[in-house]
Design an enzyme around this catalytic site. Structure first.
Site, PDB file in Angstrom:
ATOM      1  N   ARG A  82     -13.949  20.860 -14.126  1.00 46.17           N
ATOM      2  CA  ARG A  82     -13.422  20.488 -12.802  1.00 46.17           C
ATOM      3  C   ARG A  82     -12.522  19.262 -12.859  1.00 46.17           C
ATOM      4  NH1 ARG A  82     -19.297  20.010 -10.360  1.00 46.17           N
ATOM      5  NH2 ARG A  82     -19.429  18.954 -12.377  1.00 46.17           N
ATOM      6  N   CYS A 128     -21.532  14.021 -13.146  1.00 41.52           N
ATOM      7  CA  CYS A 128     -21.345  14.374 -14.554  1.00 41.52           C
ATOM      8  C   CYS A 128     -22.686  14.852 -15.141  1.00 41.52           C
ATOM      9  CB  CYS A 128     -20.827  13.167 -15.327  1.00 41.52           C
ATOM     10  SG  CYS A 128     -20.499  13.533 -17.069  1.00 41.52           S
ATOM     11  N   ASP A 139     -15.750  18.392 -18.607  1.00 36.10           N
ATOM     12  CA  ASP A 139     -16.039  19.164 -17.392  1.00 36.10           C
ATOM     13  C   ASP A 139     -14.791  19.909 -16.894  1.00 36.10           C
ATOM     14  OD1 ASP A 139     -16.445  19.729 -14.484  1.00 36.10           O
ATOM     15  OD2 ASP A 139     -18.339  18.688 -14.826  1.00 36.10           O
ATOM     16  N   CYS A 190     -13.912  13.525 -19.350  1.00 34.27           N
ATOM     17  CA  CYS A 190     -15.034  14.431 -19.581  1.00 34.27           C
ATOM     18  C   CYS A 190     -14.521  15.857 -19.809  1.00 34.27           C
ATOM     19  CB  CYS A 190     -15.997  14.417 -18.392  1.00 34.27           C
ATOM     20  SG  CYS A 190     -17.480  15.434 -18.671  1.00 34.27           S
ATOM     21  N   HIS A 222     -16.442  11.056 -13.957  1.00 34.93           N
ATOM     22  CA  HIS A 222     -16.511  11.743 -12.663  1.00 34.93           C
ATOM     23  C   HIS A 222     -17.940  11.719 -12.146  1.00 34.93           C
ATOM     24  CE1 HIS A 222     -18.350  15.612 -14.095  1.00 34.93           C
ATOM     25  NE2 HIS A 222     -17.918  15.136 -15.234  1.00 34.93           N
TER      26      HIS A 222
HETATM   27 CO    CO Z   1     -18.915  15.165 -17.001  1.00 33.98          CO
END
Ligand code: CO
Length: 216
Positions: free
Chosen positions: A57, A112, A55, A53, A109
């Site tokens: 993090r 998400c 993302d 992803c 994750h």
């Molecule tokens: Co995500």
């Protein structure tokens, strides 16, 4: 001006801090591993293809403790492997056919945003076209998802199912099928990362479950 968590740049300095941080990192890396960069110049020979992803993090190398040169990475919103996504497919073809990678990791994750949004009504954004792929998964596994009352737990299950479905998409892709037919080894792994504890969990059994629904 507050410092972020350990290891993250100070938010106050903006991009100039990133350039300073880069010089520090490059110098430290060369001190720790003399010749590191000159060796990487010659060629990249990553062992892993990471599909994850976007993302912030969930940085691929960092969470598995690998330096530059080890992980070939494709990231998008909600770690999707869409059959017509030339970006992802090109990364897969280059990573597997040209670089000779044998291990593909699809990593989702919990929490998400893309997956959570797919459990909400569409708002007609561009983004809603992309997460339509996750809505399809939610429709397919509707009974299982609706059996879970807690919205957070429901989202967690959809995050896991999404990874498992994307693993199957990698396996079904023409590039992987052609390589396997030619006798090449390609292993595809499904993992999920918990932003709350920094740990990865293996989803092999869920992948097997999802694969059982797919035509041979
Ligand atoms: Co995500």
């Amino acid at each position: 001006m507050n410092d972020g968590p350990a290891g993250t740049p100070d938010r106050g300095g903006g991009v100039a801090d990133l350039l300073r941080g880069n010089r520090r990192w490059a110098a430290q890396t060369e001190r720790d591993r003399p010749g590191f960069f000159s060796a990487l110049v010659k060629q990249q020979r990553p062992r892993y293809l990471w599909i994850g992803c976007a993302d912030s993090r969930v940085p691929a190398n960092e969470i598995v403790g690998l330096p530059p040169g080890e992980v070939f990475v494709h990231r998008n919103v909600a770690n999707l492997v869409v059959h017509s996504d030339l970006n992802c497919l090109s990364v897969m073809e280059f990573g597997l056919s040209v670089l000779g990678i044998e291990d593909v990791i699809v990593c989702g994750h919990y929490g998400c945003g893309g997956v959570t949004a797919a459990l909400q009504p569409s708002e007609g954004r561009l983004f809603d076209h992309w997460i339509r792929h996750i809505r399809d998964i939610a429709k397919f596994y509707r009974e299982r998802l609706e059996a879970i009352e807690d919205p957070a737990a429901r989202s967690r299950l959809l995050c896991e199912l999404n990874v498992a479905v994307q693993v199957v998409h990698v396996e079904e892709s023409p590039v992987v099928q052609a390589l396997r037919k030619a006798g090449r080894t390609v292993r595809v792994h499904g993992w999920i990362y918990d932003v709350g504890d920094g740990l990865l969990r293996d989803l092999t059994s869920m992948v097997a479950e999802v694969r059982a629904f797919e035509p041979a």
